[in-house]
Write a protein that holds these residues in place. Sequence first.
Motif, PDB file in Angstrom:
ATOM      1  N   ARG A 138       0.844  -1.212   0.000  1.00  0.00           N
ATOM      2  CA  ARG A 138       0.000   0.000   0.000  1.00  0.00           C
ATOM      3  C   ARG A 138       0.872   1.251   0.000  1.00  0.00           C
ATOM      4  O   ARG A 138       0.630   2.202  -0.731  1.00  0.00           O
ATOM      5  N   HIS A 139       1.913   1.218   0.820  1.00  0.00           N
ATOM      6  CA  HIS A 139       2.790   2.386   0.915  1.00  0.00           C
ATOM      7  C   HIS A 139       3.513   2.646  -0.405  1.00  0.00           C
ATOM      8  O   HIS A 139       3.512   3.765  -0.918  1.00  0.00           O
ATOM      9  N   VAL A 140       4.137   1.600  -0.943  1.00  0.00           N
ATOM     10  CA  VAL A 140       4.932   1.779  -2.171  1.00  0.00           C
ATOM     11  C   VAL A 140       4.031   2.143  -3.357  1.00  0.00           C
ATOM     12  O   VAL A 140       4.392   2.996  -4.173  1.00  0.00           O
ATOM     13  N   PRO A 276       2.273  14.631   8.183  1.00  0.00           N
ATOM     14  CA  PRO A 276       3.279  13.957   7.350  1.00  0.00           C
ATOM     15  C   PRO A 276       4.257  13.165   8.217  1.00  0.00           C
ATOM     16  O   PRO A 276       4.673  13.638   9.268  1.00  0.00           O
ATOM     17  N   CYS A 277       4.597  11.954   7.747  1.00  0.00           N
ATOM     18  CA  CYS A 277       5.591  11.121   8.441  1.00  0.00           C
ATOM     19  C   CYS A 277       6.926  11.876   8.454  1.00  0.00           C
ATOM     20  O   CYS A 277       7.320  12.476   7.453  1.00  0.00           O
ATOM     21  N   LEU A 278       7.588  11.806   9.579  1.00  0.00           N
ATOM     22  CA  LEU A 278       8.847  12.536   9.747  1.00  0.00           C
ATOM     23  C   LEU A 278       9.887  12.106   8.717  1.00  0.00           C
ATOM     24  O   LEU A 278      10.700  12.890   8.251  1.00  0.00           O
ATOM     25  N   ARG A 279       9.843  10.822   8.342  1.00  0.00           N
ATOM     26  CA  ARG A 279      10.873  10.312   7.434  1.00  0.00           C
ATOM     27  C   ARG A 279      10.507  10.431   5.960  1.00  0.00           C
ATOM     28  O   ARG A 279      11.298  10.879   5.154  1.00  0.00           O
ATOM     29  N   CYS A 280       9.287   9.965   5.622  1.00  0.00           N
ATOM     30  CA  CYS A 280       8.968   9.877   4.186  1.00  0.00           C
ATOM     31  C   CYS A 280       7.892  10.863   3.753  1.00  0.00           C
ATOM     32  O   CYS A 280       7.636  10.999   2.559  1.00  0.00           O
ATOM     33  N   GLY A 281       7.237  11.509   4.701  1.00  0.00           N
ATOM     34  CA  GLY A 281       6.225  12.504   4.334  1.00  0.00           C
ATOM     35  C   GLY A 281       4.831  11.939   4.103  1.00  0.00           C
ATOM     36  O   GLY A 281       3.881  12.696   3.875  1.00  0.00           O
ATOM     37  N   LEU A 293       6.246   8.675  12.923  1.00  0.00           N
ATOM     38  CA  LEU A 293       6.693   7.906  11.759  1.00  0.00           C
ATOM     39  C   LEU A 293       5.491   7.101  11.268  1.00  0.00           C
ATOM     40  O   LEU A 293       4.699   6.610  12.070  1.00  0.00           O
ATOM     41  N   CYS A 294       5.384   6.940   9.935  1.00  0.00           N
ATOM     42  CA  CYS A 294       4.277   6.140   9.410  1.00  0.00           C
ATOM     43  C   CYS A 294       4.569   4.663   9.667  1.00  0.00           C
ATOM     44  O   CYS A 294       5.704   4.287   9.992  1.00  0.00           O
ATOM     45  N   ALA A 295       3.537   3.820   9.498  1.00  0.00           N
ATOM     46  CA  ALA A 295       3.689   2.392   9.801  1.00  0.00           C
ATOM     47  C   ALA A 295       4.768   1.765   8.924  1.00  0.00           C
ATOM     48  O   ALA A 295       5.517   0.887   9.365  1.00  0.00           O
ATOM     49  N   PHE A 296       4.884   2.223   7.680  1.00  0.00           N
ATOM     50  CA  PHE A 296       5.911   1.656   6.792  1.00  0.00           C
ATOM     51  C   PHE A 296       7.311   2.008   7.298  1.00  0.00           C
ATOM     52  O   PHE A 296       8.192   1.154   7.347  1.00  0.00           O
ATOM     53  N   CYS A 297       7.528   3.256   7.671  1.00  0.00           N
ATOM     54  CA  CYS A 297       8.859   3.648   8.146  1.00  0.00           C
ATOM     55  C   CYS A 297       9.195   2.971   9.469  1.00  0.00           C
ATOM     56  O   CYS A 297      10.354   2.646   9.731  1.00  0.00           O
ATOM     57  N   ARG A 298       8.176   2.707  10.306  1.00  0.00           N
ATOM     58  CA  ARG A 298       8.441   1.984  11.557  1.00  0.00           C
ATOM     59  C   ARG A 298       8.858   0.546  11.251  1.00  0.00           C
ATOM     60  O   ARG A 298       9.791   0.010  11.835  1.00  0.00           O
TER      61      ARG A 298
HETATM   62 ZN    ZN Z   1       7.086   7.172   6.499  1.00  0.00          ZN
END
Ligand code: ZN
Length: 309
Positions: A138-140, A276-281, A293-298
């Motif tokens: 879903r994220h990608v 927005p997620c701190l890492r990927c937005g 952080l979003c679930a994907f970045c975690r």
């Molecule tokens: Zn993220």
Amino acid sequence: MKCRRCRDRAVVDVRRHNAAFCGPCFLHHCREQVRRAIDDFDMIRPGERVLVAVSGGKDSLGLWDLLRELGHDADGLYVGLGIGAYSDESGRYAREFAHARGLKLVEVDLEADHGFSVPDGARAARRAPCSACGLSKRHVFNETAIAHGYDVLATGHNLDDEAAVLFGNVLRWETGYLGRQHPVLPAAPGFARKVKPLVRLGERELAAYCVLRGIDYIVEECPMAHGNRHLGYKEALNAIEERSPGTKASFLFGFLERGHPRFAADARDEREGLEPCLRCGAPTPGDGRGEALCAFCRLQARATGSGRP
Ligand code: ZN
Ligand code: Q46
């Protein structure tokens, strides 16, 4: 048995419609079902660029073919999940399909581009593989559609998939999921529009479509699907459908007409208050300090041991 449309000899029967078709009329039936789904739910407007998430299986490759046949500007997206030989094979089918037809296939590899595979992620986060996989896909999908400027992201979920997901959500009264279960999820800041143009076609129809169109697809199931709850729901619904053809379609379309509006507010509430997620937005439930952080970045952080958490 005679074809419902031209009275020629039928080769495929569709019990749900109490109909049988010859080859050319069956292909016409599939295109019509997809065209109707797109029109009824206002999925794709003329001139829009579509990104189709393809796995190398019958549904997604069939969908890509159907969208092109209907005149849509559709490119493919293949995400390498790092599931051993299964991923190698499925990627090969997706690439061959694109290559043979001169179509553009965008590729993202979870391991090469994000540093972890689905089995790594599942192990590190102690999640079921399908949960780590679904979250990553879903994220990608969303990130790629937005980064490449596509208007719409299309996935190959068919009638059987959607009825099984609905069944699971109803069994546990997942009201947020029920509010989001729709063939179209509109675009929002950070989210591409997502559509499921195969909702009016079943698994058997897609398999027959691919055979008749000469589409080669991966037949093996993902080795991680074993024991997945979704498969149990499919089997239960298949047993009911066998006795009363048409039940799945009335379950799903009855819900979309009469049930979904009652849950839509639950899904809207979930989309509100995202940051927005701190890492990927990517939009994610905020922590009030702008540091979420979003679930994907975690998941990525756990799987690669990079930073928190
Ligand atoms: Zn993220
Ligand atoms: S690819 Fe991924 Fe599926 Fe394999 S790990 Fe599960 S979700 S079964 S569609």
